[in-house]
Design a protein around this motif. Structure first.
Motif, PDB file in Angstrom:
ATOM      1  N   ARG A   1       0.780   4.032  -2.886  1.00  0.00           N
ATOM      2  CA  ARG A   1       0.458   5.438  -2.602  1.00  0.00           C
ATOM      3  C   ARG A   1       1.507   6.381  -3.174  1.00  0.00           C
ATOM      4  NH1 ARG A   1      -1.252   4.519   3.683  1.00  0.00           N
ATOM      5  NH2 ARG A   1      -3.490   4.170   3.350  1.00  0.00           N
TER       6      ARG A   1
ATOM      7  N   LYS B   1     -12.470  10.210   2.664  1.00  0.00           N
ATOM      8  CA  LYS B   1     -11.578  10.950   1.775  1.00  0.00           C
ATOM      9  C   LYS B   1     -12.397  11.696   0.731  1.00  0.00           C
ATOM     10  CE  LYS B   1      -7.655   7.736   2.178  1.00  0.00           C
ATOM     11  NZ  LYS B   1      -6.723   6.860   1.435  1.00  0.00           N
TER      12      LYS B   1
ATOM     13  N   GLU C   1      -8.507   0.509  -2.438  1.00  0.00           N
ATOM     14  CA  GLU C   1      -8.347   1.819  -3.085  1.00  0.00           C
ATOM     15  C   GLU C   1      -7.195   1.800  -4.078  1.00  0.00           C
ATOM     16  OE1 GLU C   1      -6.838   6.327  -1.945  1.00  0.00           O
ATOM     17  OE2 GLU C   1      -7.532   4.995  -0.346  1.00  0.00           O
ATOM     18  N   GLN C   2      -6.048   1.272  -3.633  1.00  0.00           N
ATOM     19  CA  GLN C   2      -4.875   1.266  -4.508  1.00  0.00           C
ATOM     20  C   GLN C   2      -5.047   0.285  -5.665  1.00  0.00           C
ATOM     21  OE1 GLN C   2      -2.834   3.671  -4.051  1.00  0.00           O
ATOM     22  NE2 GLN C   2      -3.851   4.222  -2.134  1.00  0.00           N
TER      23      GLN C   2
ATOM     24  N   ARG D   1      -7.107   1.974  -8.216  1.00  0.00           N
ATOM     25  CA  ARG D   1      -6.302   2.962  -8.952  1.00  0.00           C
ATOM     26  C   ARG D   1      -5.564   2.291 -10.112  1.00  0.00           C
ATOM     27  NH1 ARG D   1      -2.046   5.700  -5.726  1.00  0.00           N
ATOM     28  NH2 ARG D   1      -1.804   6.895  -7.644  1.00  0.00           N
TER      29      ARG D   1
ATOM     30  N   ILE E   1       0.833  -1.201   0.000  1.00  0.00           N
ATOM     31  CA  ILE E   1       0.000   0.000   0.000  1.00  0.00           C
ATOM     32  C   ILE E   1       0.871   1.256   0.000  1.00  0.00           C
ATOM     33  CG2 ILE E   1      -1.638   1.344   1.377  1.00  0.00           C
ATOM     34  CD1 ILE E   1      -2.801  -1.420   2.277  1.00  0.00           C
ATOM     35  N   GLU E   2       1.941   1.236   0.783  1.00  0.00           N
ATOM     36  CA  GLU E   2       2.834   2.401   0.839  1.00  0.00           C
ATOM     37  C   GLU E   2       3.463   2.680  -0.521  1.00  0.00           C
ATOM     38  OE1 GLU E   2       5.621   1.736   3.937  1.00  0.00           O
ATOM     39  OE2 GLU E   2       4.130   1.884   5.542  1.00  0.00           O
TER      40      GLU E   2
ATOM     41  N   ASP F   1      -8.075   0.432   2.294  1.00  0.00           N
ATOM     42  CA  ASP F   1      -6.899   1.124   1.755  1.00  0.00           C
ATOM     43  C   ASP F   1      -6.201   0.291   0.684  1.00  0.00           C
ATOM     44  OD1 ASP F   1      -6.120  -0.739   3.628  1.00  0.00           O
ATOM     45  OD2 ASP F   1      -4.786   0.589   4.741  1.00  0.00           O
TER      46      ASP F   1
ATOM     47  N   ASP G   1       2.742   6.070  -5.966  1.00  0.00           N
ATOM     48  CA  ASP G   1       2.583   5.968  -7.423  1.00  0.00           C
ATOM     49  C   ASP G   1       3.615   5.065  -8.076  1.00  0.00           C
ATOM     50  OD1 ASP G   1       0.321   7.583  -7.519  1.00  0.00           O
ATOM     51  OD2 ASP G   1       1.510   9.414  -7.669  1.00  0.00           O
TER      52      ASP G   1
END
Length: 366
Positions: free
Chosen positions: A246, A305, A276-277, A280, A242-243, A273, A248
């Motif tokens: 986030r 958010k 979400e990614q 994306r 996830i990090e 979370d 990109d």
């Protein structure tokens, strides 16, 4: 008794850095040592495996999983430290070792089998079994250069899985051919794993590692950052994915999507979370998919958010495509255009103006 031991093992590759520009942070790959002109793929790794052990290797692409498998297989000697193995080693990450494109399939059975450590007599005794499993028919006596990619994969896989391993090294990226052959291949792999004394498998799949392994190593840039039971490392792995997503990082986004889909396939709901990614990543490929856009908006809202104007606009446009008479959506488009038109890409803004009726209104006033 089979045994595998790494003692403070390093793997370093000498490289030319003359063309490398200014140093940049990287989310993937080993550590670049410009002073010594080497890339450190694995750094100071130590562990021991004994009979019955099942070890999973987790981590991002470029974390060192495949290098670890090759180190354990003896393909890469450690540049520092030691790698000690007791027992025969079989690898399932290259199904066509020693392939001779001008040789026939039958000839390659012998060549590749010898590369895998089998004796010629062993190969001959297994020949009919391997040929039947590969399903190549009369092509077995023709040069492999005329084989399709799927035929070559079936030949290589059939050879690679005919061994009786004590130590099995498995890469989940192993190709097994078409869908029908894949089902057959999965059964063969399960049998091979059951017969092995020690298993080391590299994978992104939580399902695979949870089912196969009692212990995992989480790798990052060639280092072991966590070592323990598979289930306890999954959360750490998710967080690292996830990090990077986030930030990109394209690999992180893809892994977030893969992890989310893996959880859904097991009937589990991915954390918001992570979802979400993953969305994306999926929307990067299918930016106008109505269902994904709606789910992405919901996921953002559930986390408290704000929804980017472009995402909400794309969602509304996709919904209007299916039901162009919805006045509430057109009103919302006008509100977005009034407040955030500058934040929209030109093509999205133009589509929003047309769909909201503002273009018609402007023409009417003119």
């Amino acid at each position: 008794m089979a045994r595998l031991t790494l003692e403070n093992a390093w793997v370093e590759f000498p490289v030319s850095l003359r063309r490398m520009g200014a140093a940049r942070a990287s989310y993937t790959g080993g550590q670049i040592d410009a002073g010594r002109s080497v890339v450190t793929a694995l750094r100071d790794i130590s562990f021991e495996l004994r009979e019955g052990d099942r070890l999973g290797l987790m981590g991002h692409n470029g974390a060192g999983k495949t290098t670890m498998l090759r180190l354990l297989a003896g393909a890469y000697p450690p540049t520092r430290g030691r790698c000690i193995s007791v027992g025969s080693i079989s690898t399932l990450f290259n199904t066509t070792p020693g392939l001779n494109m001008d040789g026939t399939g039958r000839e390659n059975l012998i060549i590749c089998g010898l590369h895998l450590g089998l004796r010629r007599q062993e190969i001959i005794s297994k020949m009919d079994e391997i040929i039947d499993f590969a399903e190549l028919g009369n092509y077995i006596d023709l040069p492999v250069r005329i084989y399709s990619a799927g035929m070559m994969t079936r030949l290589g896989f059939s050879i690679a899985t005919c061994v009786q391993p004590e130590i099995l090294l498995l890469d989940e990226g192993l190709a097994t051919g078409d869908a029908r052959f894949t089902q057959k291949a999965e059964g063969k792999i399960k049998d091979l794993i059951a017969r092995s004394s020690i298993l080391v498998v590299a994978s992104h799949s939580e399902t695979m590692l949870a089912n196969m392994c009692g212990r995992c190593l989480l790798l990052e840039h060639g280092r072991v950052i966590s070592d323990g039971p598979a289930k306890t490392l999954f959360e750490s792995y998710r967080k690292s994915v996830i990090e990077s997503a986030r930030a990109d990082d394209s690999d992180g986004l893809q892994r977030a999507y893969a992890l989310g889909m893996d959880m859904l396939s097991r009937g589990e709901k991915p954390p918001l979370d992570l979802e979400e990614q993953g969305l994306r990543y999926a929307l990067g490929i299918h930016p106008d998919d109505a269902m994904m856009l709606q789910r992405y908006v919901n996921v953002l809202s559930e986390q408290g958010k704000s929804v980017p104007p472009e995402i909400e606009t794309r969602m509304i446009l996709s919904l209007l495509t299916r039901n162009p008479s919805r006045l509430d959506l057109k009103d919302r488009l006008r509100a977005i255009l009034a407040s955030s038109a500058a934040d929209l890409p030109e093509d999205v803004r133009a589509s929003a103006v047309a769909a909201s009726g503002m273009e018609d209104a402007a023409q009417g006033r003119g």
